[in-house]
Write a protein that holds these residues in place. Sequence first.
Motif, PDB file in Angstrom:
ATOM      1  N   THR A 112      -8.154   0.779  -7.940  1.00  0.00           N
ATOM      2  CA  THR A 112      -8.270   0.673  -9.406  1.00  0.00           C
ATOM      3  C   THR A 112      -7.110   1.408 -10.068  1.00  0.00           C
ATOM      4  OG1 THR A 112      -9.658   2.645  -9.516  1.00  0.00           O
ATOM      5  CG2 THR A 112     -10.788   0.511  -9.338  1.00  0.00           C
ATOM      6  N   GLY A 113      -6.969   1.195 -11.373  1.00  0.00           N
ATOM      7  CA  GLY A 113      -5.933   1.893 -12.124  1.00  0.00           C
ATOM      8  C   GLY A 113      -4.547   1.591 -11.601  1.00  0.00           C
ATOM      9  N   MET A 114      -3.689   2.604 -11.583  1.00  0.00           N
ATOM     10  CA  MET A 114      -2.315   2.412 -11.126  1.00  0.00           C
ATOM     11  C   MET A 114      -2.202   2.458  -9.612  1.00  0.00           C
ATOM     12  SD  MET A 114       0.203   4.108 -13.978  1.00  0.00           S
ATOM     13  CE  MET A 114       1.586   3.144 -13.333  1.00  0.00           C
ATOM     14  N   ASP A 115      -3.315   2.677  -8.917  1.00  0.00           N
ATOM     15  CA  ASP A 115      -3.331   2.556  -7.466  1.00  0.00           C
ATOM     16  C   ASP A 115      -3.480   1.086  -7.046  1.00  0.00           C
ATOM     17  OD1 ASP A 115      -3.069   5.283  -7.063  1.00  0.00           O
ATOM     18  OD2 ASP A 115      -5.239   5.626  -7.088  1.00  0.00           O
ATOM     19  N   LYS A 116      -3.892   0.249  -7.988  1.00  0.00           N
ATOM     20  CA  LYS A 116      -4.061  -1.183  -7.715  1.00  0.00           C
ATOM     21  C   LYS A 116      -2.717  -1.868  -7.900  1.00  0.00           C
ATOM     22  CE  LYS A 116      -6.585  -5.236  -9.523  1.00  0.00           C
ATOM     23  NZ  LYS A 116      -7.388  -5.634  -8.360  1.00  0.00           N
ATOM     24  N   ARG A 117      -2.192  -2.389  -6.814  1.00  0.00           N
ATOM     25  CA  ARG A 117      -0.840  -2.954  -6.852  1.00  0.00           C
ATOM     26  C   ARG A 117      -0.762  -4.118  -5.878  1.00  0.00           C
ATOM     27  NH1 ARG A 117       4.387  -1.432  -4.799  1.00  0.00           N
ATOM     28  NH2 ARG A 117       3.316  -0.067  -3.321  1.00  0.00           N
ATOM     29  N   LEU A 118      -0.070  -5.195  -6.280  1.00  0.00           N
ATOM     30  CA  LEU A 118       0.052  -6.381  -5.443  1.00  0.00           C
ATOM     31  C   LEU A 118       1.290  -6.264  -4.557  1.00  0.00           C
ATOM     32  CD1 LEU A 118      -0.941  -9.251  -4.727  1.00  0.00           C
ATOM     33  CD2 LEU A 118       0.519 -10.111  -6.573  1.00  0.00           C
ATOM     34  N   VAL A 119       1.072  -6.393  -3.251  1.00  0.00           N
ATOM     35  CA  VAL A 119       2.164  -6.367  -2.278  1.00  0.00           C
ATOM     36  C   VAL A 119       1.996  -7.570  -1.360  1.00  0.00           C
ATOM     37  CG1 VAL A 119       3.280  -5.118  -0.399  1.00  0.00           C
ATOM     38  CG2 VAL A 119       2.358  -3.858  -2.350  1.00  0.00           C
TER      39      VAL A 119
ATOM     40  N   ARG B 109       4.392 -25.215  11.555  1.00  0.00           N
ATOM     41  CA  ARG B 109       4.254 -23.931  10.865  1.00  0.00           C
ATOM     42  C   ARG B 109       5.426 -23.028  11.226  1.00  0.00           C
ATOM     43  NH1 ARG B 109      -1.216 -20.866  11.772  1.00  0.00           N
ATOM     44  NH2 ARG B 109      -0.259 -20.216  13.727  1.00  0.00           N
ATOM     45  N   THR B 110       6.118 -22.540  10.199  1.00  0.00           N
ATOM     46  CA  THR B 110       7.282 -21.677  10.400  1.00  0.00           C
ATOM     47  C   THR B 110       7.069 -20.276   9.869  1.00  0.00           C
ATOM     48  OG1 THR B 110       8.246 -22.444   8.301  1.00  0.00           O
ATOM     49  CG2 THR B 110       8.859 -23.638  10.313  1.00  0.00           C
ATOM     50  N   GLY B 111       5.962 -20.039   9.158  1.00  0.00           N
ATOM     51  CA  GLY B 111       5.720 -18.710   8.621  1.00  0.00           C
ATOM     52  C   GLY B 111       4.342 -18.582   8.015  1.00  0.00           C
ATOM     53  N   VAL B 112       3.975 -17.347   7.694  1.00  0.00           N
ATOM     54  CA  VAL B 112       2.693 -17.064   7.041  1.00  0.00           C
ATOM     55  C   VAL B 112       2.921 -16.039   5.938  1.00  0.00           C
ATOM     56  CG1 VAL B 112       1.265 -17.613   9.054  1.00  0.00           C
ATOM     57  CG2 VAL B 112       2.123 -15.279   8.742  1.00  0.00           C
ATOM     58  N   LEU B 113       2.022 -16.038   4.968  1.00  0.00           N
ATOM     59  CA  LEU B 113       2.050 -15.085   3.867  1.00  0.00           C
ATOM     60  C   LEU B 113       0.803 -14.207   3.941  1.00  0.00           C
ATOM     61  CD1 LEU B 113       3.153 -17.380   0.897  1.00  0.00           C
ATOM     62  CD2 LEU B 113       4.475 -15.476   1.841  1.00  0.00           C
ATOM     63  N   GLY B 114       0.990 -12.920   3.713  1.00  0.00           N
ATOM     64  CA  GLY B 114      -0.131 -11.999   3.684  1.00  0.00           C
ATOM     65  C   GLY B 114      -0.006 -11.047   2.509  1.00  0.00           C
ATOM     66  N   TYR B 115      -1.094 -10.371   2.174  1.00  0.00           N
ATOM     67  CA  TYR B 115      -1.052  -9.364   1.109  1.00  0.00           C
ATOM     68  C   TYR B 115      -1.880  -8.159   1.534  1.00  0.00           C
ATOM     69  CZ  TYR B 115      -5.810 -10.373  -0.567  1.00  0.00           C
ATOM     70  OH  TYR B 115      -7.170 -10.515  -0.671  1.00  0.00           O
ATOM     71  N   ARG B 116      -1.564  -6.993   0.958  1.00  0.00           N
ATOM     72  CA  ARG B 116      -2.301  -5.774   1.273  1.00  0.00           C
ATOM     73  C   ARG B 116      -3.596  -5.774   0.471  1.00  0.00           C
ATOM     74  NH1 ARG B 116       0.721  -0.262   1.334  1.00  0.00           N
ATOM     75  NH2 ARG B 116      -1.343   0.192   2.202  1.00  0.00           N
ATOM     76  N   LYS B 117      -4.673  -6.121   1.151  1.00  0.00           N
ATOM     77  CA  LYS B 117      -5.965  -6.327   0.503  1.00  0.00           C
ATOM     78  C   LYS B 117      -6.526  -5.026  -0.049  1.00  0.00           C
ATOM     79  CE  LYS B 117     -10.482  -8.442   1.342  1.00  0.00           C
ATOM     80  NZ  LYS B 117     -11.323  -9.144   2.349  1.00  0.00           N
ATOM     81  N   GLU B 118      -6.345  -3.932   0.666  1.00  0.00           N
ATOM     82  CA  GLU B 118      -6.962  -2.663   0.278  1.00  0.00           C
ATOM     83  C   GLU B 118      -6.459  -2.169  -1.067  1.00  0.00           C
ATOM     84  OE1 GLU B 118      -6.762   1.850   1.967  1.00  0.00           O
ATOM     85  OE2 GLU B 118      -7.246   0.284   3.428  1.00  0.00           O
ATOM     86  N   ILE B 119      -5.148  -2.254  -1.307  1.00  0.00           N
ATOM     87  CA  ILE B 119      -4.610  -1.710  -2.563  1.00  0.00           C
ATOM     88  C   ILE B 119      -4.658  -2.734  -3.696  1.00  0.00           C
ATOM     89  CG2 ILE B 119      -3.121  -0.093  -1.334  1.00  0.00           C
ATOM     90  CD1 ILE B 119      -0.760  -1.933  -2.000  1.00  0.00           C
ATOM     91  N   TRP B 120      -5.123  -3.952  -3.412  1.00  0.00           N
ATOM     92  CA  TRP B 120      -5.266  -4.936  -4.481  1.00  0.00           C
ATOM     93  C   TRP B 120      -6.728  -5.208  -4.822  1.00  0.00           C
ATOM     94  CZ3 TRP B 120      -2.889  -6.619  -8.458  1.00  0.00           C
ATOM     95  CH2 TRP B 120      -3.258  -7.816  -9.081  1.00  0.00           C
TER      96      TRP B 120
END
Length: 310
Positions: A125-132, A110-121
Amino acid sequence: MTASAQKKDPVEVEAKAAAAEAATVARDEVLEQEPKADPSKDAVAKLEKTSKTAIKDAKKSWHDFNVDVWLTPFNSIEFGPWKRDRNRGKSRQFTTDMDVFAEITENGERTGVLGYRKEIWKDATGMDKRLVLKLFSDTLNWKASMDMMLGRSVQQTLAAGGFPVTSFAINTSEDDNLICVERSADKWPLLPENFSFFIIHDGEPRFYRFRRDYINLGGDYTLIDQHGEHVGHIDGAILTIGGRWRCKLRGDHIDQRLLQVMKLFTGMVSFNSQARRHVKHIARDIRDGRLKPTIQRQEADLYMNPRRIR
């Protein structure tokens, strides 16, 4: 024959000596007139031959890595007492709502991991919902981020008559420039989608695109360069519950920034259909007046003029 006859004639000897000397002088003059080989040209020719051989060998070699999506949060990165607090202490990019969902392995390690910001995804809702999405090393050092540019996505979707055009900005630790990855609006029904981007290398832009494979069963994409050559591939496994992708990049295109783009893009594939639907609904609601558009501060920072007065 008499002894005097056996002796060489002095005149003849002197004539032969003079003729030999004249021949030597003439030969030297001819050699001086012939062009001499330029050592620098020989060195350049040798270097070009070596470079061509190296490029040919690089095209035959491939860099491989796997991206495996975890089904549960019970992993060595997040599971355990005070684990999240320790992770945030390692990198300020590891936010409180960061959810690690995949690991990257190379050569069996294992050389790395991927994560995402769960709260804003998941929760927004609306334009506050964004994938990071964010890419970390195995020791949780930040490597790169992939932000959905919702303003840009809605702009392009409205211009495309409602066809969802998702746009992302990738910020890598290897580069001062943002890398913009954008879905093409030039897509016919039943034909594969394309995501294009370019990377600046020594002042020269190199253009690439991810094209979804015509026969696509597990989220398969081919990386194509500006000359139309296939230089990479993302091969999704079929019989998996979470998701597993086998990825490779051709040797002559190996660049840490390009590898990071491939890793983040592979992670984004898990959210691709959701992201398209989200952008399509947002654009439709803004067009019909049901939603007042806003831009999050983190996204607005990415649009800021670099020549502004600070």
